[in-house]
Design a protein around this motif. Structure first.
Motif, PDB file in Angstrom:
ATOM      1  N   GLU A  28       0.825  -1.222   0.000  1.00  0.00           N
ATOM      2  CA  GLU A  28       0.000   0.000   0.000  1.00  0.00           C
ATOM      3  C   GLU A  28       0.854   1.267   0.000  1.00  0.00           C
ATOM      4  OE1 GLU A  28      -2.514  -0.389   3.369  1.00  0.00           O
ATOM      5  OE2 GLU A  28      -3.859  -1.842   2.412  1.00  0.00           O
ATOM      6  N   LYS A  29       2.029   1.216   0.611  1.00  0.00           N
ATOM      7  CA  LYS A  29       2.895   2.399   0.667  1.00  0.00           C
ATOM      8  C   LYS A  29       3.690   2.588  -0.625  1.00  0.00           C
ATOM      9  CE  LYS A  29       3.547   2.179   5.688  1.00  0.00           C
ATOM     10  NZ  LYS A  29       4.545   2.067   6.797  1.00  0.00           N
ATOM     11  N   ASN A  30       3.625   1.584  -1.500  1.00  0.00           N
ATOM     12  CA  ASN A  30       4.315   1.650  -2.781  1.00  0.00           C
ATOM     13  C   ASN A  30       5.811   1.937  -2.621  1.00  0.00           C
ATOM     14  OD1 ASN A  30       4.193   1.348  -5.580  1.00  0.00           O
ATOM     15  ND2 ASN A  30       4.052   3.557  -5.912  1.00  0.00           N
ATOM     16  N   GLU A  31       6.419   1.379  -1.577  1.00  0.00           N
ATOM     17  CA  GLU A  31       7.845   1.578  -1.360  1.00  0.00           C
ATOM     18  C   GLU A  31       8.639   0.433  -1.986  1.00  0.00           C
ATOM     19  OE1 GLU A  31       8.946   1.421   2.749  1.00  0.00           O
ATOM     20  OE2 GLU A  31       7.461  -0.106   3.225  1.00  0.00           O
ATOM     21  N   THR A  32       9.923   0.670  -2.237  1.00  0.00           N
ATOM     22  CA  THR A  32      10.788  -0.357  -2.799  1.00  0.00           C
ATOM     23  C   THR A  32      11.100  -1.394  -1.729  1.00  0.00           C
ATOM     24  OG1 THR A  32      11.797   1.229  -4.319  1.00  0.00           O
ATOM     25  CG2 THR A  32      12.994  -0.811  -3.911  1.00  0.00           C
ATOM     26  N   LEU A  33      10.767  -2.642  -2.017  1.00  0.00           N
ATOM     27  CA  LEU A  33      11.004  -3.718  -1.067  1.00  0.00           C
ATOM     28  C   LEU A  33      11.984  -4.726  -1.655  1.00  0.00           C
ATOM     29  CD1 LEU A  33       7.346  -4.373   0.167  1.00  0.00           C
ATOM     30  CD2 LEU A  33       9.158  -3.165   1.396  1.00  0.00           C
ATOM     31  N   PHE A  34      12.811  -5.285  -0.781  1.00  0.00           N
ATOM     32  CA  PHE A  34      13.790  -6.286  -1.181  1.00  0.00           C
ATOM     33  C   PHE A  34      13.469  -7.613  -0.500  1.00  0.00           C
ATOM     34  CE2 PHE A  34      15.849  -2.221  -1.685  1.00  0.00           C
ATOM     35  CZ  PHE A  34      16.626  -2.353  -2.827  1.00  0.00           C
ATOM     36  N   ILE A  35      13.834  -8.690  -1.168  1.00  0.00           N
ATOM     37  CA  ILE A  35      13.700 -10.010  -0.549  1.00  0.00           C
ATOM     38  C   ILE A  35      14.933 -10.254   0.304  1.00  0.00           C
ATOM     39  CG2 ILE A  35      13.415 -12.486  -0.923  1.00  0.00           C
ATOM     40  CD1 ILE A  35      12.208 -11.815  -3.646  1.00  0.00           C
ATOM     41  N   LYS A  36      14.737 -10.236   1.600  1.00  0.00           N
ATOM     42  CA  LYS A  36      15.863 -10.421   2.529  1.00  0.00           C
ATOM     43  C   LYS A  36      16.175 -11.903   2.721  1.00  0.00           C
ATOM     44  CE  LYS A  36      17.330  -9.187   7.221  1.00  0.00           C
ATOM     45  NZ  LYS A  36      16.927  -8.504   8.491  1.00  0.00           N
ATOM     46  N   LYS A  37      15.125 -12.719   2.846  1.00  0.00           N
ATOM     47  CA  LYS A  37      15.345 -14.128   3.169  1.00  0.00           C
ATOM     48  C   LYS A  37      14.128 -14.954   2.776  1.00  0.00           C
ATOM     49  CE  LYS A  37      15.235 -15.155   7.575  1.00  0.00           C
ATOM     50  NZ  LYS A  37      15.633 -15.244   8.993  1.00  0.00           N
ATOM     51  N   ILE A  38      14.391 -16.182   2.307  1.00  0.00           N
ATOM     52  CA  ILE A  38      13.333 -17.154   2.053  1.00  0.00           C
ATOM     53  C   ILE A  38      13.607 -18.364   2.935  1.00  0.00           C
ATOM     54  CG2 ILE A  38      12.224 -18.657   0.358  1.00  0.00           C
ATOM     55  CD1 ILE A  38      13.003 -16.655  -1.798  1.00  0.00           C
ATOM     56  N   SER A  39      12.663 -18.701   3.795  1.00  0.00           N
ATOM     57  CA  SER A  39      12.819 -19.835   4.719  1.00  0.00           C
ATOM     58  C   SER A  39      11.866 -20.957   4.322  1.00  0.00           C
ATOM     59  CB  SER A  39      12.530 -19.403   6.160  1.00  0.00           C
ATOM     60  OG  SER A  39      13.369 -18.328   6.548  1.00  0.00           O
TER      61      SER A  39
END
Length: 287
Positions: A137-148
């Motif tokens: 909703e904030k339309n910010e840039t997000l990164f994938i930090k970790k996949i568990s």
């Protein structure tokens, strides 16, 4: 003399029944572990071992060799060694943004219920996936930090290939990243994968698991035959992927390898909705 002749006959028969090949990097001459060996006229493939080697049966003729990050190699004649060329992609501009790591968002559950197994008897090359989206909703840039994720294996050092695909209308698109994960022996063992500075697309991603079909992962089990009470010995592949009951069937993706390529569909569209759980995958996003 008779003993020598018999021994020679056994050795020559073994060479006729099987062929040993090795896959190497064309530049470094290093072995390529878990490369995909596509076979002529087969609806399954095989993978090399950790040392880049594989032994094929008499009726298995190699058609091509594939590995993420390398050019596909079409095989026209038999060789004992094949070389794969690294694939380089030209890009015009690279924009790098360093993650702030101020906010962490977790998507998905690691609470386990059930499990998913690999291919059976080298007759089924299977991929299991899950669609993961997030309402940004904030339309910010997000990164994938970790996949568990969690696995089940009764053999040590089994290997699974984790794939990150573009999400194209709920099905896997282009492969964004791929890596082999060595799994611990035990029940519901936790494993973590850290993608290399990867942005989370607004459409989301598909996280997939592709089983490595080689001797290292192979094990024998029993399976109940459909429509009867009889059990049959079959071979399958570790590790099993732990499941989670907190998700719906519509997010689960099934991949079947046929006629030289993957065919994907959702569990709902396949009509196979008997299993009421999904792979237990948790995604951690950060800004």
């Amino acid at each position: 003399m008779k003993i020598f002749f018999t021994l020679a006959l056994i050795i020559s028969s073994t060479l006729v029944l099987a062929q040993k090949i090795k896959i190497l990097d064309a530049e470094t001459r290093e072995p390529i572990p878990y490369a995909k060996i596509i076979l002529n006229g087969k609806d399954y493939y095989k993978n090399t071992e950790k040392d880049g080697e594989i032994i094929l049966e008499k009726d298995e003729q190699i058609s091509s060799v594939e590995y993420f990050g390398y050019e596909n190699l079409k095989v026209e004649k038999y060789q004992s060694v094949y070389f794969l060329k690294p694939k380089f992609t030209e890009i015009t501009e690279v924009q790098i943004t360093k993650p702030k790591y101020q906010n962490n968002i977790k998507i998905g559950s690691l609470k386990t219920y059930g499990s998913f197994g690999g291919g059976i008897n080298h007759t089924s090359s299977a991929l299991l996936g899950k669609v993961i989206t997030f309402n940004n909703e904030k339309n910010e840039t997000l990164f994938i930090k970790k996949i568990s994720f969690k696995t089940i294996s009764y053999k040590p050092n089994t290997v699974i290939r984790i794939m990150i695909y573009e999400n194209v209308n709920g099905l896997p698109g282009e492969i964004l990243q791929s890596e082999e994960i060595t799994c611990k022996a035990g029940i519901n063992k936790l494993h973590e994968f850290f993608p290399k500075q990867m942005r989370f697309p607004k459409e989301g991603i598909v996280v997939g698991f592709e089983w490595i079909l080689n001797e290292n992962n192979l094990y024998e089990t029993t399976m109940k035959m459909k429509g009867s009470n009889e059990y049959k010995k079959v071979f399958s592949f570790y590790p099993q992927i732990s499941g989670s009951k907190e998700d719906t069937n519509k997010d689960r993706i099934i991949g079947v390898y046929n006629e030289g390529k993957w065919h994907f569909q959702s569990a709902e569209d396949s009509g196979y909705v008997k299993i009421k759980y999904n792979p237990a995958i948790q995604l951690e996003l950060t800004n």
